[in-house]
Design a protein around this motif. Structure first.
Motif, short mmCIF file in Angstrom:
data_model
loop_
_atom_site.label_atom_id
_atom_site.label_comp_id
_atom_site.label_asym_id
_atom_site.label_seq_id
_atom_site.Cartn_x
_atom_site.Cartn_y
_atom_site.Cartn_z
N GLY A 145 14.12 80.81 126.65
CA GLY A 145 13.76 81.90 125.73
C GLY A 145 13.58 83.23 126.41
N PRO A 146 14.33 84.24 125.99
CA PRO A 146 14.22 85.54 126.66
C PRO A 146 12.95 86.30 126.30
N THR A 147 12.37 86.02 125.15
CA THR A 147 11.17 86.76 124.75
C THR A 147 9.98 85.81 124.66
N SER A 148 8.82 86.40 124.67
CA SER A 148 7.61 85.59 124.55
C SER A 148 7.46 85.03 123.13
N LEU A 149 8.09 85.67 122.15
CA LEU A 149 8.05 85.14 120.79
C LEU A 149 8.81 83.82 120.70
N ASP A 150 9.93 83.71 121.40
CA ASP A 150 10.66 82.43 121.45
C ASP A 150 9.81 81.34 122.07
N ARG A 151 9.12 81.69 123.12
CA ARG A 151 8.27 80.70 123.78
C ARG A 151 7.08 80.31 122.90
N MET A 152 6.54 81.27 122.17
CA MET A 152 5.41 80.98 121.29
C MET A 152 5.83 80.04 120.16
N VAL A 153 6.97 80.29 119.57
CA VAL A 153 7.46 79.43 118.50
C VAL A 153 7.78 78.04 119.04
N SER A 154 8.32 77.96 120.23
CA SER A 154 8.65 76.65 120.79
C SER A 154 7.39 75.85 121.13
N VAL A 155 6.35 76.50 121.60
CA VAL A 155 5.09 75.79 121.86
C VAL A 155 4.48 75.29 120.56
N ASP A 156 4.59 76.10 119.50
CA ASP A 156 4.11 75.67 118.19
C ASP A 156 4.91 74.47 117.69
N MET A 157 6.21 74.49 117.90
CA MET A 157 7.05 73.36 117.49
C MET A 157 6.75 72.10 118.31
N ILE A 158 6.45 72.27 119.57
CA ILE A 158 6.10 71.11 120.40
C ILE A 158 4.81 70.47 119.89
N SER A 159 3.85 71.29 119.49
CA SER A 159 2.62 70.71 118.93
C SER A 159 2.90 70.00 117.61
N SER A 160 3.82 70.53 116.80
CA SER A 160 4.19 69.85 115.56
C SER A 160 4.93 68.54 115.84
N ILE A 161 5.77 68.53 116.84
CA ILE A 161 6.47 67.30 117.22
C ILE A 161 5.48 66.27 117.74
N LEU A 162 4.49 66.71 118.47
CA LEU A 162 3.45 65.80 118.95
C LEU A 162 2.66 65.20 117.80
N ILE A 163 2.36 66.00 116.79
CA ILE A 163 1.66 65.49 115.60
C ILE A 163 2.52 64.47 114.89
N GLY A 164 3.83 64.75 114.78
CA GLY A 164 4.74 63.79 114.16
C GLY A 164 4.85 62.50 114.94
N SER A 165 4.83 62.57 116.25
CA SER A 165 4.91 61.34 117.05
C SER A 165 3.63 60.52 116.94
N VAL A 166 2.49 61.19 116.83
CA VAL A 166 1.25 60.45 116.62
C VAL A 166 1.25 59.81 115.23
N ALA A 167 1.84 60.49 114.25
CA ALA A 167 1.96 59.91 112.91
C ALA A 167 2.85 58.67 112.95
N LEU A 168 3.92 58.71 113.71
CA LEU A 168 4.77 57.53 113.85
C LEU A 168 4.04 56.40 114.57
N LEU A 169 3.25 56.74 115.57
CA LEU A 169 2.47 55.73 116.26
C LEU A 169 1.47 55.08 115.31
N ALA A 170 0.84 55.90 114.47
CA ALA A 170 -0.12 55.36 113.51
C ALA A 170 0.58 54.46 112.49
N ALA A 171 1.80 54.83 112.08
CA ALA A 171 2.55 54.00 111.14
C ALA A 171 3.02 52.71 111.79
N LEU A 172 3.38 52.77 113.05
CA LEU A 172 3.87 51.59 113.75
C LEU A 172 2.75 50.60 114.03
N THR A 173 1.60 51.09 114.46
CA THR A 173 0.50 50.20 114.81
C THR A 173 -0.47 49.96 113.66
N ARG A 174 -0.27 50.68 112.53
CA ARG A 174 -1.13 50.57 111.35
C ARG A 174 -2.61 50.83 111.68
#
Length: 125
Positions: free
Chosen positions: A26-55
């Motif tokens: 990312g050439p700008t800090s805005l690109d990096r900020m959006v990508s960090v926000d997306m990584i946190s959303s992906i992490l939330i989604g992966s924890v949701a999948l873990l919760a669904a898998l392990t019940r």
């Protein structure tokens, strides 16, 4: 069901790799900020999948903590990010004209008359 969870995990891993590449490149800090926000959303989604898998329902607290950390992180970065050109005017649309004065309209002149208003004036039945 396990195939659907596996496909979702694969999509989350691919999305995390693409977002990480955007954060590094990312050439700008805005690109990096959006990508960090997306990584946190992906992490939330992966924890949701873990919760669904392990019940496990006790992972709800982890959802809330990750959501709050992502929100506070995004707001902190958005607050302290510096604009590219601080002297430029901030407008939402390119065709916004600041030269025209706003017309003042009396608030009662544009109000819709209801039957109750007609009854109060004595012109009702």
């Amino acid at each position: 069901m396990i195939y659907v969870l596996g496909a979702c995990m694969l999509m989350l891993v691919i999305a995390a790799l693409l977002v990480t590449a955007r954060a590094v490149k990312g050439p700008t800090s805005l690109d990096r900020m959006v990508s960090v926000d997306m990584i946190s959303s992906i992490l939330i989604g992966s924890v949701a999948l873990l919760a669904a898998l392990t019940r496990r329902s006790d992972l709800l607290a982890l959802f809330i903590v990750l959501s709050l950390v992502g929100f506070v992180g995004s707001m902190t970065l958005a607050r302290f990010i510096t604009p590219v050109d601080p002297s430029a005017k901030r407008t939402f649309w390119k065709d916004t004209q600041h030269d025209e004065p706003a017309q003042k309209v009396h608030p009662d002149s544009a109000a819709v008359k209801h039957e109750v208003d007609a009854l109060e004036n004595g012109s009702g039945s």
